[in-house]
Design a protein around this motif. Structure first.
Motif, PDB file in Angstrom:
ATOM      1  N   PHE A 144      33.780  32.744  48.200  1.00  0.00           N
ATOM      2  CA  PHE A 144      33.764  33.901  47.292  1.00  0.00           C
ATOM      3  C   PHE A 144      33.404  33.449  45.873  1.00  0.00           C
ATOM      4  O   PHE A 144      33.667  32.314  45.467  1.00  0.00           O
ATOM      5  N   ASP A 145      32.787  34.366  45.116  1.00  0.00           N
ATOM      6  CA  ASP A 145      32.308  34.048  43.765  1.00  0.00           C
ATOM      7  C   ASP A 145      33.255  34.522  42.667  1.00  0.00           C
ATOM      8  O   ASP A 145      33.263  33.969  41.571  1.00  0.00           O
ATOM      9  N   PHE A 146      34.008  35.574  42.970  1.00  0.00           N
ATOM     10  CA  PHE A 146      34.763  36.241  41.907  1.00  0.00           C
ATOM     11  C   PHE A 146      35.989  36.904  42.516  1.00  0.00           C
ATOM     12  O   PHE A 146      35.923  37.421  43.641  1.00  0.00           O
ATOM     13  N   ALA A 147      37.103  36.896  41.776  1.00  0.00           N
ATOM     14  CA  ALA A 147      38.311  37.587  42.251  1.00  0.00           C
ATOM     15  C   ALA A 147      38.987  38.304  41.088  1.00  0.00           C
ATOM     16  O   ALA A 147      38.993  37.802  39.960  1.00  0.00           O
ATOM     17  N   PHE A 148      39.532  39.469  41.405  1.00  0.00           N
ATOM     18  CA  PHE A 148      40.286  40.254  40.421  1.00  0.00           C
ATOM     19  C   PHE A 148      41.671  40.497  41.002  1.00  0.00           C
ATOM     20  O   PHE A 148      41.793  41.076  42.091  1.00  0.00           O
ATOM     21  N   ILE A 149      42.702  40.045  40.296  1.00  0.00           N
ATOM     22  CA  ILE A 149      44.088  40.184  40.781  1.00  0.00           C
ATOM     23  C   ILE A 149      44.766  41.303  39.998  1.00  0.00           C
ATOM     24  O   ILE A 149      44.953  41.209  38.781  1.00  0.00           O
ATOM     25  N   ASP A 150      45.137  42.378  40.728  1.00  0.00           N
ATOM     26  CA  ASP A 150      45.670  43.567  40.055  1.00  0.00           C
ATOM     27  C   ASP A 150      46.521  44.391  41.022  1.00  0.00           C
ATOM     28  O   ASP A 150      46.313  45.583  41.174  1.00  0.00           O
ATOM     29  N   ALA A 151      47.465  43.700  41.712  1.00  0.00           N
ATOM     30  CA  ALA A 151      48.334  44.436  42.657  1.00  0.00           C
ATOM     31  C   ALA A 151      49.795  44.193  42.253  1.00  0.00           C
ATOM     32  O   ALA A 151      50.086  44.093  41.058  1.00  0.00           O
TER      33      ALA A 151
END
Ligand SMILES: C[S@@+](CC[C@H](N)C(=O)[O-])C[C@H]1O[C@@H](n2cnc3c(N)ncnc32)[C@H](O)[C@@H]1O
Length: 228
Positions: A144-151
């Protein structure tokens, strides 16, 4: 405690926050429609991703030609839509939520108006820790290239760890809510388990030798980690 940490869509956002957002956030008409629908009709509208954070993340994806994205915390789909707009036609955005009711009710009717972008979004329902473990077990580490953590905040240390595993070298993680309205800087507020978990995540990221990082006062706080 006094603080100028805020998402720009909050009515009483600090003028400097509003000014920065006015010179950062770029939204398509579909994104504006989703933002309006979420803030007007969805439960807990304040969970909506800050537009300045979403634009910032899009810039990373587009700068390094990111194709595969992990979006942890779908809600009505604002962050998933932002990443889907940023990746190329053969890109994929896996968006994870314990419950996709809000996505189906408020997000899908709007997102599906742009079928090309909508087709890039892969919703995965269930506890995100388990879904990420499944990807790792499937041999997708380093892809994977990118991750957004928002949980859920108490799982942030676990989400960060799994994202580092799933990202390729050079990949970028954005951790949302890293300042919690400024509360992480107040030891008293850290008695709250969610604030304590965010504070712990900030420490983990800062000390992690596998990444380079910066904690920014952007939106509700954005911790950026670059995988070495
Ligand atoms: C802040 S909202 C996400 C906002 C979204 N990223 C955006 O940009 O608008 C957090 C979401 O995390 C989800 N969530 C809570 N606990 C979870 C868990 N254990 N696994 C996956 N998702 C979870 C909630 O259902 C909620 O929709």
């Amino acid at each position: 405690m006094s603080s100028v940490v805020a998402k720009s869509y909050n009515k009483n956002a600090d003028p400097v926050v509003a000014y920065c957002s006015e010179h950062t956030a770029i939204l398509t008409p579909l994104q504006v429609e989703l933002q309006k629908e979420t803030l007007t009709n969805a439960p807990m509208g304040g969970m909506l991703g800050a537009p300045e954070v979403l634009t910032f993340g899009q810039h990373f994806i587009q700068s390094f030609g990111g194709k595969r994205v992990l979006d942890i915390g779908t809600y009505t789909g604002a962050s998933a839509l932002a990443w889907a707009l940023a990746v190329p036609d053969d890109g994929e955005v896996y968006t994870f939520d314990i419950d996709h009711t809000n996505y189906k009710k408020y997000g899908v009717p709007i997102l599906s108006k742009d079928q090309k972008t909508f087709a890039k979004i892969k919703p995965v329902e269930g506890a995100a820790v388990d879904s990420l473990d499944k990807l790792i077990a499937d041999g997708q580490s380093g892809t994977f290239d990118f991750a957004f953590i928002d949980a859920d905040k108490t799982s942030y240390p676990a989400y960060y760890e799994k994202c580092v595993t799933l990202l390729r070298s050079g990949g970028v993680i954005l951790v949302d809510n890293s300042l919690r309205g400024g509360k992480v800087a107040d030891p008293k507020c850290r008695e709250d388990p969610s604030n304590a978990a965010i504070h712990a995540t900030n420490d983990i990221i800062f000390q992690d030798q596998r990444t380079r990082s910066a904690l920014l006062n952007l939106g509700d706080g954005t911790h950026v980690a670059f995988k070495k």
